[in-house]
Design an enzyme around this catalytic site. Structure first.
Site, PDB file in Angstrom:
ATOM      1  N   ARG A  61       0.821  -1.223   0.000  1.00 28.86           N
ATOM      2  CA  ARG A  61       0.000   0.000   0.000  1.00 28.86           C
ATOM      3  C   ARG A  61       0.857   1.276   0.000  1.00 28.86           C
ATOM      4  O   ARG A  61       0.483   2.288  -0.599  1.00 28.86           O
ATOM      5  CB  ARG A  61      -0.913  -0.020   1.229  1.00 28.86           C
ATOM      6  CG  ARG A  61      -2.047   0.890   1.066  1.00 28.86           C
ATOM      7  CD  ARG A  61      -3.299   0.581   1.832  1.00 28.86           C
ATOM      8  NE  ARG A  61      -4.305   1.454   1.266  1.00 28.86           N
ATOM      9  CZ  ARG A  61      -5.477   1.090   0.818  1.00 28.86           C
ATOM     10  NH1 ARG A  61      -5.835  -0.151   0.889  1.00 28.86           N
ATOM     11  NH2 ARG A  61      -6.306   1.975   0.315  1.00 28.86           N
ATOM     12  N   ILE A  88      -8.820   4.398  -0.236  1.00 29.22           N
ATOM     13  CA  ILE A  88      -8.391   5.380   0.756  1.00 29.22           C
ATOM     14  C   ILE A  88      -6.919   5.708   0.526  1.00 29.22           C
ATOM     15  O   ILE A  88      -6.067   4.816   0.491  1.00 29.22           O
ATOM     16  CB  ILE A  88      -8.614   4.829   2.182  1.00 29.22           C
ATOM     17  CG1 ILE A  88     -10.113   4.585   2.387  1.00 29.22           C
ATOM     18  CG2 ILE A  88      -8.075   5.796   3.229  1.00 29.22           C
ATOM     19  CD1 ILE A  88     -10.458   3.856   3.664  1.00 29.22           C
ATOM     20  N   ASN A 101     -13.642  15.811  -2.394  1.00 28.72           N
ATOM     21  CA  ASN A 101     -14.274  14.502  -2.561  1.00 28.72           C
ATOM     22  C   ASN A 101     -15.783  14.698  -2.649  1.00 28.72           C
ATOM     23  O   ASN A 101     -16.327  15.597  -2.012  1.00 28.72           O
ATOM     24  CB  ASN A 101     -13.953  13.611  -1.356  1.00 28.72           C
ATOM     25  CG  ASN A 101     -14.575  12.227  -1.473  1.00 28.72           C
ATOM     26  OD1 ASN A 101     -14.533  11.613  -2.541  1.00 28.72           O
ATOM     27  ND2 ASN A 101     -15.169  11.739  -0.400  1.00 28.72           N
ATOM     28  N   THR A 102     -16.438  13.875  -3.450  1.00 28.87           N
ATOM     29  CA  THR A 102     -17.892  13.897  -3.462  1.00 28.87           C
ATOM     30  C   THR A 102     -18.410  12.623  -2.805  1.00 28.87           C
ATOM     31  O   THR A 102     -17.893  11.528  -3.032  1.00 28.87           O
ATOM     32  CB  THR A 102     -18.462  14.076  -4.894  1.00 28.87           C
ATOM     33  OG1 THR A 102     -19.882  14.038  -4.801  1.00 28.87           O
ATOM     34  CG2 THR A 102     -17.993  13.012  -5.858  1.00 28.87           C
ATOM     35  N   HIS A 103     -19.440  12.800  -1.972  1.00 27.05           N
ATOM     36  CA  HIS A 103     -19.944  11.679  -1.179  1.00 27.05           C
ATOM     37  C   HIS A 103     -21.476  11.637  -1.276  1.00 27.05           C
ATOM     38  O   HIS A 103     -22.125  12.672  -1.133  1.00 27.05           O
ATOM     39  CB  HIS A 103     -19.509  11.852   0.285  1.00 27.05           C
ATOM     40  CG  HIS A 103     -19.934  10.726   1.158  1.00 27.05           C
ATOM     41  ND1 HIS A 103     -19.281   9.510   1.169  1.00 27.05           N
ATOM     42  CD2 HIS A 103     -20.961  10.606   2.021  1.00 27.05           C
ATOM     43  CE1 HIS A 103     -19.891   8.696   2.010  1.00 27.05           C
ATOM     44  NE2 HIS A 103     -20.907   9.338   2.545  1.00 27.05           N
ATOM     45  N   ALA A 136      -7.056  13.650   6.056  1.00 25.43           N
ATOM     46  CA  ALA A 136      -6.571  12.333   6.447  1.00 25.43           C
ATOM     47  C   ALA A 136      -7.692  11.478   7.043  1.00 25.43           C
ATOM     48  O   ALA A 136      -7.639  10.254   6.991  1.00 25.43           O
ATOM     49  CB  ALA A 136      -5.425  12.495   7.442  1.00 25.43           C
ATOM     50  N   ASP A 139     -13.934  10.826   4.877  1.00 20.91           N
ATOM     51  CA  ASP A 139     -15.253  11.480   4.789  1.00 20.91           C
ATOM     52  C   ASP A 139     -15.524  12.446   5.941  1.00 20.91           C
ATOM     53  O   ASP A 139     -16.683  12.653   6.325  1.00 20.91           O
ATOM     54  CB  ASP A 139     -16.387  10.421   4.724  1.00 20.91           C
ATOM     55  CG  ASP A 139     -16.318   9.595   3.448  1.00 20.91           C
ATOM     56  OD1 ASP A 139     -15.743  10.076   2.458  1.00 20.91           O
ATOM     57  OD2 ASP A 139     -16.830   8.456   3.459  1.00 20.91           O
TER      58      ASP A 139
HETATM   59  C1  GRF Z   1     -20.947   8.699  -6.607  1.00 18.35           C
HETATM   60  O1  GRF Z   1     -22.232   8.672  -6.008  1.00 18.35           O
HETATM   61  C2  GRF Z   1     -19.878   8.919  -5.585  1.00 18.35           C
HETATM   62  O2  GRF Z   1     -20.201   9.847  -4.598  1.00 18.35           O
HETATM   63  C3  GRF Z   1     -19.777   7.534  -5.001  1.00 18.35           C
HETATM   64  O3  GRF Z   1     -19.803   6.695  -6.140  1.00 18.35           O
HETATM   65  C4  GRF Z   1     -20.559   7.333  -7.152  1.00 18.35           C
HETATM   66  C5  GRF Z   1     -19.674   7.432  -8.366  1.00 18.35           C
HETATM   67  O4  GRF Z   1     -20.434   7.561  -9.517  1.00 18.35           O
HETATM   68  N1  GRF Z   1     -18.660   7.363  -4.144  1.00 18.35           N
HETATM   69  P1  GRF Z   1     -19.768   7.849 -10.930  1.00 18.35           P
HETATM   70  O5  GRF Z   1     -18.608   6.891 -11.128  1.00 18.35           O
HETATM   71  O6  GRF Z   1     -19.314   9.287 -10.949  1.00 18.35           O
HETATM   72  O7  GRF Z   1     -20.858   7.613 -11.916  1.00 18.35           O
END
Ligand code: GRF
Length: 194
Positions: A61, A88, A101-103, A136, A139
């Site tokens: 890793r 991660i 990051n998008t969650h 670090a 989320d």
């Molecule tokens: C998104 O909902 C992201 O937040 C999550 O996985 C999905 C990814 O979708 N972790 P994509 O690959 O952008 O279509």
């Protein structure tokens, strides 16, 4: 001058696509990286003529993190966006560049890789999506933008995730655009976009 973006993906890359479609001069996607070969996200980048790189996670890793960092460095990004990147990264990688990051949940509710499933199982009536600074702690970085999405009575994980993703793509593209135009300021845990 437009901001140089590197986007990391692990799957279908619809969030990446939203970033590519929305690029209007404030930012330029200079590379797309992944931990997995042959995914739709990479194909989208290739189709658009954006350079790609793949760094599969093996046994070591530390070495993997070194390789990811080296790849990022080689593109000299102003901003790194994790758009459905499901691995991660070590703190030293996360801290090397401003990283978003998008969650698919309203953090701090439902962190982790099963956010949509966990929200459904909990029985919430509203969930949503969060764009946050990657730190670090998984989320748990300061929130940059959030939007709520309703949960319907007959939702399953797929239908709910699709509804979230429709909002998520727009939120991510808007946030990255604002970020790229003006940077950000942090006051404690509060992120202020100009
Ligand atoms: C998104 O909902 C992201 O937040 C999550 O996985 C999905 C990814 O979708 N972790 P994509 O690959 O952008 O279509």
């Amino acid at each position: 001058m437009s901001a140089r973006l590197v986007v990391l993906v692990s799957g279908s890359g619809t969030n990446l696509q939203a970033l590519m479609d929305a690029a209007s001069g404030a930012y330029e996607i200079v590379a797309v990286g992944s931990d997995r070969p042959s995914i739709e996200g990479l194909a989208r980048a290739e189709k658009a003529g954006i350079p790609t790189f793949v760094v599969p996670l093996g046994e070591d890793r530390e070495a993997w993190n070194d390789e990811v960092l080296a790849a990022l460095r080689s593109y000299g990004p102003d901003l790194v966006v994790l758009a459905g990147f499901m691995k991660i990264l070590a703190p030293r990688v996360v801290e090397a560049y401003p990283m978003l990051n998008t969650h698919p949940a309203l953090l701090p509710a439902f962190p982790g890789a099963r956010a949509v499933r966990d929200a459904l199982a909990y029985g919430v009536k509203v969930t949503g999506c969060t764009v946050h600074l990657a730190t670090a702690d998984l989320d748990a970085g300061p929130v940059v933008a959030q939007e709520a999405v309703p949960v319907f009575e007959d939702d399953d994980e797929k239908s709910l995730h699709e509804r979230i993703k429709a909002t998520e793509r727009r939120l991510l593209a808007d946030t990255v655009e604002r970020f790229a135009r003006g940077g950000f300021r942090i006051e404690g845990r509060k992120v202020v976009l100009p």
